[in-house]
Write an enzyme that holds these catalytic residues in place. Structure first.
Site, PDB file in Angstrom:
ATOM      1  N   ASP A  45      35.261 -13.905  73.755  1.00 20.42           N
ATOM      2  CA  ASP A  45      35.279 -12.503  74.164  1.00 20.42           C
ATOM      3  C   ASP A  45      33.919 -12.047  74.682  1.00 20.42           C
ATOM      4  O   ASP A  45      33.830 -11.214  75.585  1.00 20.42           O
ATOM      5  CB  ASP A  45      35.710 -11.624  72.993  1.00 20.42           C
ATOM      6  CG  ASP A  45      37.208 -11.711  72.722  1.00 20.42           C
ATOM      7  OD1 ASP A  45      37.926 -12.279  73.570  1.00 20.42           O
ATOM      8  OD2 ASP A  45      37.648 -11.221  71.675  1.00 20.42           O
ATOM      9  N   GLU A 123      32.969  -0.954  73.045  1.00 21.56           N
ATOM     10  CA  GLU A 123      32.494   0.232  72.345  1.00 21.56           C
ATOM     11  C   GLU A 123      31.077   0.613  72.737  1.00 21.56           C
ATOM     12  O   GLU A 123      30.339  -0.171  73.339  1.00 21.56           O
ATOM     13  CB  GLU A 123      32.543   0.051  70.827  1.00 21.56           C
ATOM     14  CG  GLU A 123      31.477  -0.849  70.240  1.00 21.56           C
ATOM     15  CD  GLU A 123      31.814  -2.318  70.242  1.00 21.56           C
ATOM     16  OE1 GLU A 123      30.992  -3.099  70.770  1.00 21.56           O
ATOM     17  OE2 GLU A 123      32.872  -2.694  69.720  1.00 21.56           O
ATOM     18  N   ARG A 148      25.872  13.469  59.867  1.00 26.61           N
ATOM     19  CA  ARG A 148      24.668  12.880  59.293  1.00 26.61           C
ATOM     20  C   ARG A 148      25.059  11.549  58.669  1.00 26.61           C
ATOM     21  O   ARG A 148      25.979  11.486  57.854  1.00 26.61           O
ATOM     22  CB  ARG A 148      24.050  13.794  58.238  1.00 26.61           C
ATOM     23  CG  ARG A 148      23.436  15.069  58.798  1.00 26.61           C
ATOM     24  CD  ARG A 148      23.012  16.011  57.679  1.00 26.61           C
ATOM     25  NE  ARG A 148      22.318  17.183  58.207  1.00 26.61           N
ATOM     26  CZ  ARG A 148      22.921  18.253  58.682  1.00 26.61           C
ATOM     27  NH1 ARG A 148      24.255  18.312  58.683  1.00 26.61           N
ATOM     28  NH2 ARG A 148      22.231  19.282  59.134  1.00 26.61           N
TER      29      ARG A 148
END
Length: 265
Positions: A45, A123, A148
């Site tokens: 990949d 991503e 946060r």
């Protein structure tokens, strides 16, 4: 038809690359690294991610095929023993085009005079170079939360099986035009609150990350790691572009998920 081949670089992948190149040229296909109609990725990949970024300016003209020489990949549906069969299919058989959605990331800067645009197949991650990441998260122009924690991961459906899954995100079928926002070790106590759950956003929703502190950020786009200073905002949404895969046979997504994470082979 014009073709190009990218290799992982190990001896097995290089041998297959040269063999495929010779076979396809014997069928009078033209090797063209600059303007290929088909790009064959030989490796895993990661090799296909490299090929995607190399040819990202030709996504509407180039289709990808994956040959995996290691573990089963989500983008590679051919194995070395099938090289001759694949070559004949490329040379003689019309192929089906399957399109997967991509993630568009636009980084804007405080000076207002420039921006950087990226496409991700898997991503984008955002982390603070030093200390906790503090970001206002806006969805469709409305403040959703102040995050946060260690960082945020924004993934595509096809990338939902990668880092996103490790963060507890959902696995999305790549036919869905969506992106997913997953948290990395968020801080939740009496003072600070985040949703604490991955969010799946449709293609007409935009996610905007706005820094609360004046710090530098480590931003990844797939396998590329970038350092960004003076960031004003990071805009994430489903891209208009899509990646195109050449399919000569079925490659069921859920079977790939099962083979990768469940089936004992």
């Amino acid at each position: 038809m014009k073709f190009a081949i990218t290799s992982k670089g190990d001896s097995t992948s290089n041998t297959l690359m040269h063999k495929m190149k010779t076979y396809l040229q014997d069928f009078e296909l033209v090797y063209d690294e600059d303007q290929p109609d088909i790009v064959v990725s030989v490796g895993g990949d990661g090799t296909l991610l490299y090929a995607f970024h190399r040819y990202r300016s030709r996504l509407d003209k180039t289709a990808f095929i994956g040959v995996h020489t290691g573990h089963l990949g989500f983008y590679a549906d051919w194995v070395p023993e099938e090289i001759e069969k694949l070559v004949i299919a490329i040379a003689k058989t019309p192929y089906q085009i399957v399109e997967y959605p991509l993630l568009e990331v636009i980084i804007r800067y405080i000076d207002g005079g420039r921006e950087a645009r990226y496409l991700a197949l898997n991503e984008c991650t955002v982390k603070s170079v030093e200390g906790t990441l503090v970001m206002d998260v806006e969805i469709k122009g409305q403040l959703f939360e102040t995050f946060r924690g260690d960082g945020l991961c924004i993934s595509t459906p096809s990338g939902s099986t990668a880092y996103n899954k490790a963060l507890g995100g959902a696995i999305l079928h790549p036919s869905l035009p969506a992106i997913q926002l997953a948290e990395m070790a968020s801080i939740n106590n009496r003072v600070f609150r985040t949703i604490g759950s991955p969010l799946v956003l449709p293609d007409h929703h935009t996610c905007l990350l706005k820094p609360v502190n004046d710090v530098d950020y480590q931003i990844t786009i797939d396998h590329l790691t970038l350092l960004h200073k003076d960031v004003k905002s990071i805009q994430c949404r489903v891209a208009k572009e899509k990646i195109r895969f050449a399919r000569f046979r079925p490659f069921p997504f859920w079977k790939r998920v099962s083979d990768s994470f469940i089936t004992d082979k």
